[in-house]
Design a protein around this motif. Structure first.
Motif, mmCIF file in Angstrom:
data_model
loop_
_atom_site.group_PDB
_atom_site.id
_atom_site.type_symbol
_atom_site.label_atom_id
_atom_site.label_comp_id
_atom_site.label_asym_id
_atom_site.label_seq_id
_atom_site.Cartn_x
_atom_site.Cartn_y
_atom_site.Cartn_z
ATOM 1 N N GLY A 111 0.504 14.560 58.326
ATOM 2 C CA GLY A 111 1.184 15.849 58.246
ATOM 3 C C GLY A 111 0.202 16.998 58.106
ATOM 4 O O GLY A 111 -0.947 16.821 57.713
ATOM 5 N N ASP A 112 0.670 18.199 58.435
ATOM 6 C CA ASP A 112 -0.201 19.373 58.337
ATOM 7 C C ASP A 112 0.639 20.585 57.936
ATOM 8 O O ASP A 112 1.626 20.926 58.587
ATOM 9 C CB ASP A 112 -0.882 19.620 59.689
ATOM 10 C CG ASP A 112 -1.905 20.755 59.604
ATOM 11 O OD1 ASP A 112 -2.431 20.974 58.498
ATOM 12 O OD2 ASP A 112 -2.148 21.403 60.628
ATOM 13 N N ARG A 127 2.656 21.174 55.351
ATOM 14 C CA ARG A 127 4.030 20.971 54.899
ATOM 15 C C ARG A 127 4.461 22.094 53.956
ATOM 16 O O ARG A 127 3.667 22.624 53.182
ATOM 17 C CB ARG A 127 4.161 19.633 54.167
ATOM 18 C CG ARG A 127 3.969 18.383 55.016
ATOM 19 C CD ARG A 127 4.131 17.149 54.121
ATOM 20 N NE ARG A 127 4.068 15.906 54.857
ATOM 21 C CZ ARG A 127 2.963 15.190 55.046
ATOM 22 N NH1 ARG A 127 1.805 15.633 54.550
ATOM 23 N NH2 ARG A 127 2.987 14.061 55.712
ATOM 24 N N GLU A 128 5.723 22.423 53.995
ATOM 25 C CA GLU A 128 6.289 23.424 53.091
ATOM 26 C C GLU A 128 6.513 22.789 51.719
ATOM 27 O O GLU A 128 7.062 21.692 51.616
ATOM 28 C CB GLU A 128 7.621 23.934 53.644
ATOM 29 C CG GLU A 128 8.323 24.932 52.728
ATOM 30 C CD GLU A 128 9.732 25.266 53.195
ATOM 31 O OE1 GLU A 128 10.396 26.086 52.523
ATOM 32 O OE2 GLU A 128 10.171 24.700 54.241
ATOM 33 N N GLN A 172 -0.061 18.141 50.768
ATOM 34 C CA GLN A 172 0.563 19.077 51.706
ATOM 35 C C GLN A 172 0.064 18.870 53.132
ATOM 36 O O GLN A 172 0.830 18.926 54.096
ATOM 37 C CB GLN A 172 0.279 20.511 51.253
ATOM 38 C CG GLN A 172 1.041 21.577 52.010
ATOM 39 C CD GLN A 172 0.799 22.959 51.405
ATOM 40 O OE1 GLN A 172 -0.120 23.156 50.609
ATOM 41 N NE2 GLN A 172 1.643 23.916 51.767
ATOM 42 N N SER A 173 -1.237 18.590 53.278
ATOM 43 C CA SER A 173 -1.840 18.406 54.605
ATOM 44 C C SER A 173 -2.689 17.150 54.614
ATOM 45 O O SER A 173 -3.291 16.780 53.596
ATOM 46 C CB SER A 173 -2.714 19.609 54.983
ATOM 47 O OG SER A 173 -1.936 20.786 55.062
ATOM 48 N N THR A 211 7.834 14.276 52.625
ATOM 49 C CA THR A 211 8.446 13.892 53.891
ATOM 50 C C THR A 211 7.547 14.387 55.025
ATOM 51 O O THR A 211 6.468 14.926 54.791
ATOM 52 C CB THR A 211 9.855 14.507 54.024
ATOM 53 O OG1 THR A 211 9.733 15.931 54.153
ATOM 54 C CG2 THR A 211 10.716 14.187 52.812
ATOM 55 N N ALA A 212 8.002 14.204 56.244
ATOM 56 C CA ALA A 212 7.185 14.597 57.402
ATOM 57 C C ALA A 212 6.902 16.097 57.418
ATOM 58 O O ALA A 212 5.818 16.530 57.827
ATOM 59 C CB ALA A 212 7.876 14.171 58.683
ATOM 60 N N LYS A 213 7.847 16.925 56.936
ATOM 61 C CA LYS A 213 7.687 18.371 57.053
ATOM 62 C C LYS A 213 7.693 19.108 55.719
ATOM 63 O O LYS A 213 7.342 20.278 55.656
ATOM 64 C CB LYS A 213 8.800 18.942 57.941
ATOM 65 C CG LYS A 213 8.732 18.452 59.387
ATOM 66 C CD LYS A 213 9.826 19.097 60.231
ATOM 67 C CE LYS A 213 9.738 18.634 61.686
ATOM 68 N NZ LYS A 213 10.798 19.257 62.522
ATOM 69 N N LYS A 214 8.092 18.423 54.641
ATOM 70 C CA LYS A 214 8.204 19.106 53.345
ATOM 71 C C LYS A 214 7.620 18.274 52.212
ATOM 72 O O LYS A 214 7.555 17.042 52.300
ATOM 73 C CB LYS A 214 9.677 19.422 53.029
ATOM 74 C CG LYS A 214 10.323 20.445 53.952
ATOM 75 C CD LYS A 214 11.760 20.724 53.525
ATOM 76 C CE LYS A 214 12.405 21.769 54.442
ATOM 77 N NZ LYS A 214 13.809 22.061 54.037
ATOM 78 N N HIS A 235 7.848 7.637 56.466
ATOM 79 C CA HIS A 235 8.118 9.072 56.465
ATOM 80 C C HIS A 235 8.270 9.682 55.075
ATOM 81 O O HIS A 235 8.032 10.867 54.888
ATOM 82 C CB HIS A 235 9.386 9.351 57.280
ATOM 83 C CG HIS A 235 9.305 8.820 58.680
ATOM 84 N ND1 HIS A 235 8.400 9.295 59.603
ATOM 85 C CD2 HIS A 235 10.003 7.832 59.299
ATOM 86 C CE1 HIS A 235 8.560 8.635 60.747
ATOM 87 N NE2 HIS A 235 9.517 7.744 60.577
#
Length: 850
Positions: A610-611, A613-614, A604-605, A576-579, A539
């Motif tokens: 992940g896709d 990500r912020e 980022q993607s 990370t998974a989202k950022k 992750h």
């Protein structure tokens, strides 16, 4: 008879037609030194000619100029070497000398100049050729060159000398050239023989394996076979070349040992406008920077090296006489001809030079009559554009924000393949710039020269953890690609961490090296290798971004996702998974933050599924809780400034007592792989001294490690506080204070190489590569190998002989050979089947009447 020094004096005298007009810069020097890298020039027919590549090969009959351009923060600095071959003519000596001054002026007078003599080059010069080594070739321009015919090779015998960077010298192929103390390579084209003298050091044996591997990869495209003579001491093919086997007894010349000169032996001399010198007394205040006046030129003799220091207010006459004065001094003092000479302009002093003075870093020159810029601004603090505009067009350059173009402005076409199962597999374009330490890649860069000619460069990049099979296949497949393009491309072998600037430029500041790789046992971060086993943290990933110049030497390397990997001097990208967190240390360079932004966008993607990500930008000391959480919690890390924030760049020394006395040797252009596990290393960061103790260093070295560090500080004459801390670092237990000075520190590198003889490792790797390459060649459709010809493994195709009286074979049996697949017949030479016929059948079959 005039010496070459007299020749140089004639060429640079005011009455000579060769006098340099500084307003007229040779066309060949225009646009030089604009981007990091090496540029090589050779004297040819009294003209200076730029060479197509700089690969460490120098002809003994020639003289060369080598310009090394180095990125230093947002500025460029230059080292300018003029190299003199042992058989170079006096004319060539002189032309090289005055053309060096001309190129120096073209760059605003800022380069540090080095005079190099074949076989006695400076450590700085040798550091440029860590991967290729230095090779001395016979002949030169004046003697003419033999036309190189593809796949035709001239037999030669090479002697290998040197611990860190080998000097390779060609010797006559005769018995008397061999000795017990050195390593030799007999090059017979597609067969390379490696011979170790029984008293050759382990370091030289290791260098021998590295060198023969380099010849196999770079000169033979992976096609040559390597034969280890020590495994077959009476190898017939090897010894027949020398007239038959004989025991070697000659000792050979001992390797030169470098010793640090004592400070008490330093001599400072002032140079006048006629090139004469007079001593400067240092009795009262010692060797102090106060003795150096801005309008004068000085010679500093350290016994090991001669330094020529030129004040920024010195007259043109003094500047012109500077190097000539040093040459006269060397002759007058009966110093060896090969004594190294380094020319330094005020404001560009090297760490070695500064270290000879007791107060260099605390000195502030008087301000009387001088503006701040004249006293405190180094000559090479001008931007590259300003210096080039000033030197070449006479105008002040002010294009501070202008991007420096690469050698072809990166307008070419790039194609990348990854090595998988001995084949080149297309690498997705969206992943260009992404490399894996467990993989090998082949890259083809095609571009159009100004003349309109299409040119190609083939790189084969090898990750630290790439398998032996992949490394071998990368060289073979690069050679195959080379042949597809008619044998014209330039081939470049690139190993992880040693990427040249022209390679890094291809990715426009978006290059990143990941852990793992194809079928490596690591997680496949883009989920395209389903057979790989997912292990480790799936992750969170952390990338260390370190360097100085966007698009040049700055890129990201994946490190462990823990707080201790951070340091205040660089930028880090944590995914990370989202950022995607972009963490900038308080002392990081703007270019590092810029490249980190590029890498964050790349990841980022698509990365790890992940896709979108912020991207969250964080400054040190303003981190969020979720940032620390993804790193396993807030922890200790290095808060020191980056290396370029301290008074001079860190210096690394290797300490060894293998000769019976403690010796220190500086390592230039160092990285983590230069830490030698069987020695003690000293890292000087000015504010701290680190003594790194290798696991396999001997007991005396371990016992004296701290004492050596303490003595190093006490004997330093550069004005630092005697209380500078000396920090002992055990190999395998390095803290962030130490590792921050190495880009992309790999905490597992030592474990992977623990208790392994480097010579045995390289020998084993080379043998495994040969086996892999043989297998790769055998896997190609239509390839015939020795295995495919083996009788013992093809029993089903063996035909038993029914011989007649006298041992002859009937014609009807012989006719069957070659049918129903490839067949052989025991006792029959398949290439001379007629010899097995009886005399009677021979006459009948061939229609002979008598």
């Amino acid at each position: 008879e005039h010496s070459y020094l007299t020749q140089i004096a004639t060429l640079t005298s005011p009455d000579s037609t060769h006098l340099i007009e500084m307003a007229e810069i040779d066309e060949v020097f225009k646009n030089c030194g604009q981007s990091p890298g090496l540029e090589l020039f050779r004297v040819e027919n009294k003209k200076i000619v730029k060479q197509p590549k700089c690969d460490g090969k120098f002809h003994k009959g020639d003289s060369y100029l080598l310009l090394a351009t180095i990125q230093d923060g947002t500025r460029l600095k230059w080292n300018l070497h003029f190299w003199l071959g042992s058989e170079s003519s006096q004319d060539e000596y002189g032309i090289a000398a005055y053309k060096t001054v001309e190129l120096d002026e073209a760059l605003g007078g800022s380069p540090v100049q080095f005079r190099e003599v074949e076989g006695h080059e400076s450590s700085q010069f040798m550091s440029y050729f860590k991967n290729s080594n230095v090779q001395y070739l016979p002949g030169g321009v004046a003697s003419g060159f033999t036309k190189v015919v593809r796949d035709e090779y001239r037999p030669r015998l090479l002697q290998i000398k040197g611990k860190r960077v080998a000097r390779i010298k060609e010797l006559p192929i005769k018995y008397s050239s061999l000795n017990v103390g050195d390593v030799f390579i007999l090059d017979l084209g597609l067969k390379l023989f490696l011979f170790f003298g029984e008293k050759a050091s382990m370091a030289e044996k290791t260098k021998g394996v590295e060198t023969i591997t380099s010849i196999k990869d770079n000169d033979r495209g992976g096609k040559a076979d390597v034969i280890f003579v020590h495994e077959d001491p009476k190898n017939k093919e090897f010894w027949d070349t020398f007239g038959g086997f004989r025991k070697i007894t000659a000792e050979g010349e001992k390797d030169e040992l470098s010793e640090k000169a004592a400070a008490s032996s330093l001599k400072l001399l002032e140079v006048d406008s006629k090139g004469n010198t007079k001593p400067v007394s240092t009795e009262k205040i010692g060797l102090s920077r106060e003795l150096l006046m801005h309008d004068k030129v000085y010679i500093l003799d350290s016994k090991q090296e001669i330094f020529v220091w030129i004040g920024n207010k010195a007259s043109y006459e003094l500047k012109k006489e500077a190097m000539m004065s040093a040459a006269k001094y060397i002759e007058g003092a009966n110093l060896p001809k090969y004594t190294r000479t380094t020319r330094i302009v005020e404001g560009t002093e090297t760490a070695t030079f500064k270290g000879l003075f007791k107060d260099w870093l605390v000195y502030k020159p008087p301000q009387f009559g001088l503006t701040a810029s004249e006293t405190s601004e180094p000559r090479n603090s001008l931007s590259t554009e300003q210096i080039v505009h000033r030197a070449l067009s006479g105008k002040e350059g002010n294009n501070e924000g202008e991007e420096i173009p690469s050698f072809d402005e990166n307008t070419g076409e790039l194609k990348i393949w990854r090595i998988e199962n001995f084949e080149r597999v297309d690498w997705p374009k969206e992943r260009y710039g992404h490399f894996y330490r467990g993989d090998s890649f082949v890259l083809l860069y095609s571009y159009e020269e100004k003349s309109g000619r299409k040119s190609h460069i083939i790189y084969f990049w090898q990750g630290h953890d790439s398998s032996t099979d992949e490394v071998g296949a990368s060289a073979l497949l690069a050679k195959e690609l080379d042949e597809e393009l008619g044998g014209q491309p330039v081939q470049v072998r690139v190993t992880q961490g040693k990427e040249p600037s022209h390679f890094r430029k291809l990715f426009h500041g978006s290059m990143v090296i990941h852990k793992g790789g194809h079928a490596s046992g690591f997680t496949d971060v883009y989920d395209d290798d389903k057979e790989e086993e997912a292990v480790g943290n799936k992750h969170t990933s952390c990338f260390h971004v370190k360097g100085t110049s966007k698009g040049n030497d700055t890129y990201g390397v994946e490190v462990d996702p823990v707080a201790s990997s951070l340091n205040s001097g660089d930028s880090f990208v944590v995914v990370t998974a989202k950022k995607v967190f972009l963490w900038n240390g308080k002392y990081c360079a703007e270019s590092e933050a810029s490249v980190a932004q590029n890498i964050a966008k790349c990841l980022q993607s698509g990365y790890k599924g992940g896709d979108g990500r912020e991207i969250v930008v964080l400054k040190e000391d303003n981190e969020s809780e979720d940032f620390w959480a993804c790193l396993g919690g807030k922890g200790e890390y290095s808060h020191e400034k980056a290396a370029d924030q301290i008074p001079f760049d860190p210096r690394l020394f290797q300490i060894s007592n293998s000769t019976g006395e403690i010796l220190m040797e500086e390592v230039f252009g160092f990285d983590q792989s230069d830490l030698c596990n069987d020695d003690v290393m000293l890292l000087d960061t000015f504010n701290e001294i680190f003594v790194w103790v290798g696991e396999q260093s001997n007991e005396q070295e371990k016992a004296e490690a701290m004492a050596i560090g303490k003595a190093y500080v006490e004997n330093s004459t550069d004005g630092r506080d005697a209380g500078v801390p000396v920090i002992r670092v055990a190999a395998g237990n390095e803290s962030g204070l130490f590792t921050q000075h190495f880009r992309g520190w790999d905490p597992d590198m030592l474990k992977r190489n623990a208790f392994v003889d480097p010579f045995e490792v390289k020998m084993k790797a080379l043998k495994e590569r040969q086996e892999a390459e043989e297998k790769a060649r055998g896997d190609l459709e239509g390839t015939i190998t020795m295995e495919s010809l083996s009788v013992s493994e093809k029993k089903e195709n063996v035909v038993k002989v029914r011989a007649t009286k006298g041992g002859f074979v009937p014609y009807e049996q012989l006719k069957g050979i070659g049918k129903d697949g490839f067949q052989v017949m025991e006792g029959v030479d398949n290439n001379a089947k007629e010899a097995s016929l009886s005399p009677e059948e021979f006459k009948e079959v061939f229609g002979m009447t008598s």
